[in-house]
Motif scaffolding. Sequence first.
Motif, mmCIF file in Angstrom:
data_model
loop_
_atom_site.group_PDB
_atom_site.id
_atom_site.type_symbol
_atom_site.label_atom_id
_atom_site.label_comp_id
_atom_site.label_asym_id
_atom_site.label_seq_id
_atom_site.Cartn_x
_atom_site.Cartn_y
_atom_site.Cartn_z
ATOM 1 N N TYR A 148 10.467 -80.907 -22.028
ATOM 2 C CA TYR A 148 11.501 -79.863 -22.081
ATOM 3 C C TYR A 148 12.437 -79.835 -20.865
ATOM 4 N N LYS A 149 13.073 -80.962 -20.615
ATOM 5 C CA LYS A 149 13.997 -81.048 -19.480
ATOM 6 C C LYS A 149 15.379 -80.524 -19.866
ATOM 7 N N LEU A 150 16.065 -79.968 -18.856
ATOM 8 C CA LEU A 150 17.431 -79.487 -19.081
ATOM 9 C C LEU A 150 18.374 -80.668 -19.259
ATOM 10 N N ASN A 151 19.260 -80.587 -20.238
ATOM 11 C CA ASN A 151 20.269 -81.623 -20.418
ATOM 12 C C ASN A 151 21.630 -80.914 -20.485
ATOM 13 N N PHE A 152 22.352 -80.960 -19.362
ATOM 14 C CA PHE A 152 23.607 -80.204 -19.287
ATOM 15 C C PHE A 152 24.676 -80.758 -20.218
ATOM 16 N N GLU A 153 24.611 -82.070 -20.478
ATOM 17 C CA GLU A 153 25.588 -82.656 -21.410
ATOM 18 C C GLU A 153 25.421 -82.036 -22.795
ATOM 19 N N ALA A 154 24.143 -81.883 -23.207
ATOM 20 C CA ALA A 154 23.867 -81.311 -24.536
ATOM 21 C C ALA A 154 24.353 -79.856 -24.610
ATOM 22 N N ILE A 155 24.232 -79.144 -23.499
ATOM 23 C CA ILE A 155 24.705 -77.743 -23.490
ATOM 24 C C ILE A 155 26.236 -77.735 -23.548
ATOM 25 N N LYS A 156 26.828 -78.601 -22.732
ATOM 26 C CA LYS A 156 28.298 -78.654 -22.653
ATOM 27 C C LYS A 156 28.919 -78.935 -24.029
ATOM 28 N N GLU A 157 28.259 -79.834 -24.755
ATOM 29 C CA GLU A 157 28.767 -80.188 -26.103
ATOM 30 C C GLU A 157 28.834 -78.984 -27.029
ATOM 31 N N LYS A 158 27.975 -78.001 -26.778
ATOM 32 C CA LYS A 158 27.919 -76.837 -27.681
ATOM 33 C C LYS A 158 28.848 -75.712 -27.259
ATOM 34 N N ILE A 159 29.469 -75.842 -26.093
ATOM 35 C CA ILE A 159 30.380 -74.776 -25.657
ATOM 36 C C ILE A 159 31.679 -74.878 -26.453
ATOM 37 N N SER A 160 32.079 -73.745 -27.045
ATOM 38 C CA SER A 160 33.327 -73.725 -27.812
ATOM 39 C C SER A 160 34.128 -72.492 -27.398
ATOM 40 N N SER A 161 35.287 -72.319 -28.026
ATOM 41 C CA SER A 161 36.103 -71.144 -27.686
ATOM 42 C C SER A 161 35.397 -69.853 -28.113
ATOM 43 N N LYS A 162 34.371 -70.000 -28.982
ATOM 44 C CA LYS A 162 33.662 -68.793 -29.454
ATOM 45 C C LYS A 162 32.427 -68.472 -28.603
ATOM 46 N N THR A 163 32.088 -69.340 -27.644
ATOM 47 C CA THR A 163 30.872 -69.105 -26.861
ATOM 48 C C THR A 163 31.061 -67.895 -25.955
ATOM 49 N N ARG A 164 30.215 -66.880 -26.143
ATOM 50 C CA ARG A 164 30.339 -65.644 -25.366
ATOM 51 C C ARG A 164 29.241 -65.534 -24.317
ATOM 52 N N MET A 165 28.112 -66.215 -24.617
ATOM 53 C CA MET A 165 26.940 -66.016 -23.737
ATOM 54 C C MET A 165 26.059 -67.261 -23.771
ATOM 55 N N LEU A 166 25.383 -67.481 -22.625
ATOM 56 C CA LEU A 166 24.348 -68.529 -22.559
ATOM 57 C C LEU A 166 23.083 -67.835 -22.064
ATOM 58 N N ILE A 167 21.966 -68.068 -22.750
ATOM 59 C CA ILE A 167 20.712 -67.448 -22.308
ATOM 60 C C ILE A 167 19.826 -68.518 -21.672
ATOM 61 N N VAL A 168 19.387 -68.263 -20.445
ATOM 62 C CA VAL A 168 18.452 -69.180 -19.792
ATOM 63 C C VAL A 168 17.203 -68.401 -19.392
ATOM 64 N N ASN A 169 16.117 -69.128 -19.204
ATOM 65 C CA ASN A 169 14.842 -68.502 -18.850
ATOM 66 C C ASN A 169 14.131 -69.398 -17.827
ATOM 67 N N THR A 170 14.030 -68.872 -16.611
ATOM 68 C CA THR A 170 13.310 -69.590 -15.562
ATOM 69 C C THR A 170 12.530 -68.612 -14.712
ATOM 70 N N PRO A 171 11.261 -68.901 -14.393
ATOM 71 C CA PRO A 171 10.358 -69.900 -14.949
ATOM 72 C C PRO A 171 10.262 -69.749 -16.473
ATOM 73 N N HIS A 172 10.084 -70.889 -17.117
ATOM 74 C CA HIS A 172 10.280 -70.960 -18.561
ATOM 75 C C HIS A 172 9.003 -70.794 -19.387
ATOM 76 N N ASN A 173 9.081 -69.852 -20.309
ATOM 77 C CA ASN A 173 8.040 -69.668 -21.324
ATOM 78 C C ASN A 173 8.504 -70.424 -22.567
ATOM 79 N N PRO A 174 7.776 -71.394 -23.104
ATOM 80 C CA PRO A 174 6.372 -71.707 -22.835
ATOM 81 C C PRO A 174 6.121 -72.898 -21.899
ATOM 82 N N SER A 175 7.134 -73.647 -21.460
ATOM 83 C CA SER A 175 6.841 -74.935 -20.801
ATOM 84 C C SER A 175 6.305 -74.806 -19.387
ATOM 85 N N GLY A 176 6.643 -73.697 -18.699
ATOM 86 C CA GLY A 176 6.246 -73.579 -17.296
ATOM 87 C C GLY A 176 7.220 -74.287 -16.361
ATOM 88 N N ASN A 177 8.326 -74.816 -16.897
ATOM 89 C CA ASN A 177 9.325 -75.448 -16.021
ATOM 90 C C ASN A 177 10.077 -74.393 -15.226
#
Length: 385
Positions: A148-177
């Motif tokens: 479960y590694k972060l991939n910023f390219e994959a996130i960037k690809e999903k950003i559009s003019s409609k993107t209002r929010m990004l939710i992140v979780n650290t330390p991460h449930n369930p991976s512990g990353n």
Amino acid sequence: MAAVNHISSKLPKHETSIFTVMSKMAYEHKAVNLSQGYPNFDTDKHLKELVYQAMLDGYNQYAPLAGVSPLREQIVDKIESLHGKKYDKNTEVTVTNGATQALFLAITAFINPGDEVIVLKPAYDSYEPAIELNGGIPVLVQLEGKDYKLNFEAIKEKISSKTRMLIVNTPHNPSGNVFSKEEMLHLEQLLEGTDIILLSDEVYEHIIFEEAKHYSASAFPNLSKRAIVCASFGKTFHNTGWKMGYCVAPEELMAEIWKVMEVNVFCVHHPTQRAFAEYLKTPQHYLGLRDFYQEKRDKFLALIKDTGFKALPSNGTYFQLLDYSRISNEPDIEFSRRLIEEFGIASIPVSVFNKDKVDYRQLRFCFAKTDDTLKEAAEILKKVK
Ligand code: PMP
Ligand code: GLN
């Protein structure tokens, strides 16, 4: 015939939470329950006494909407000493009914029908229904690989003019990353110049291991200016059933959150707020959590060393992922059910949190348990071959 014939569900695909399902099954089968995340040891007696004392002292009527002043002060001081960011206690903090309410308030305050919210999977199960209830569209990005590694390219690809929010979780449930400093800086860069609100779920902020450090969104000026940071006293002080937490955010965001808070619950349990205001004056009460849980985690790992389960690396939270592919190729939902029914131990199948329910043959175990329970769990896991 039903009295109400046309019910148009606002959550038509919603299923009962996996935590409820697994805890119920564990109860029915008298299984050792390492599924739902909560401690099976008690919260500090002194903290309970502080709540009772606050009741005796007459703090039994409504608190101010944002929470009582001494608690807000403790919260902003704690964040300043740990992360170097000074929030305004009068305009930038709200005490909430657990982190779950803080998340719900933030999503409800800002998500309009058609808005997109990027959710990194696997994810805590309240995010997506909250987005959908507000007419928003969850845009799911699976964290990469079996670890479960972060991939910023994959996130960037999903950003559009409609993107209002990004939710992140650290330390991460369930991976512990745990997000690294570099990853936080990368996140800052990714969001710079956009209008995206960052919803940062940091409920396991004090449960981190070895050399890991928790980097809060509040510590990065170009993140904190767009961030709503959510925290949970339940996780930190072993009282998940009290449902107390808070969020911090810049004044202009918090003003919108208050509009929702006011019509939602107005304020949360007053005497408990007084108690936390007192209890937070001793930093060891939360800073000591790191060693406390590291010891539990290490104990659990040592106890299961000779089983067929393989522990995934983790830097935080009170969850441990175990890979069982050496033991069985059953889908994780079936395998976790069999562990309850045949062996008497309950865990959480990780696929339920993943995008498209991808199944890496991993189970999540909560080690916020007494040493006796951890030993009992390990004895059972040794028999699973
Ligand atoms: N976020 C995450 C990632 C969680 O694991 C939890 C725990 N249940 C919460 C939020 C909710 O916290 P609370 O119990 O304070 O509502
Ligand atoms: N966050 C907890 C977990 O991940 C459960 C919370 C709940 O049951 N709603 O197990």
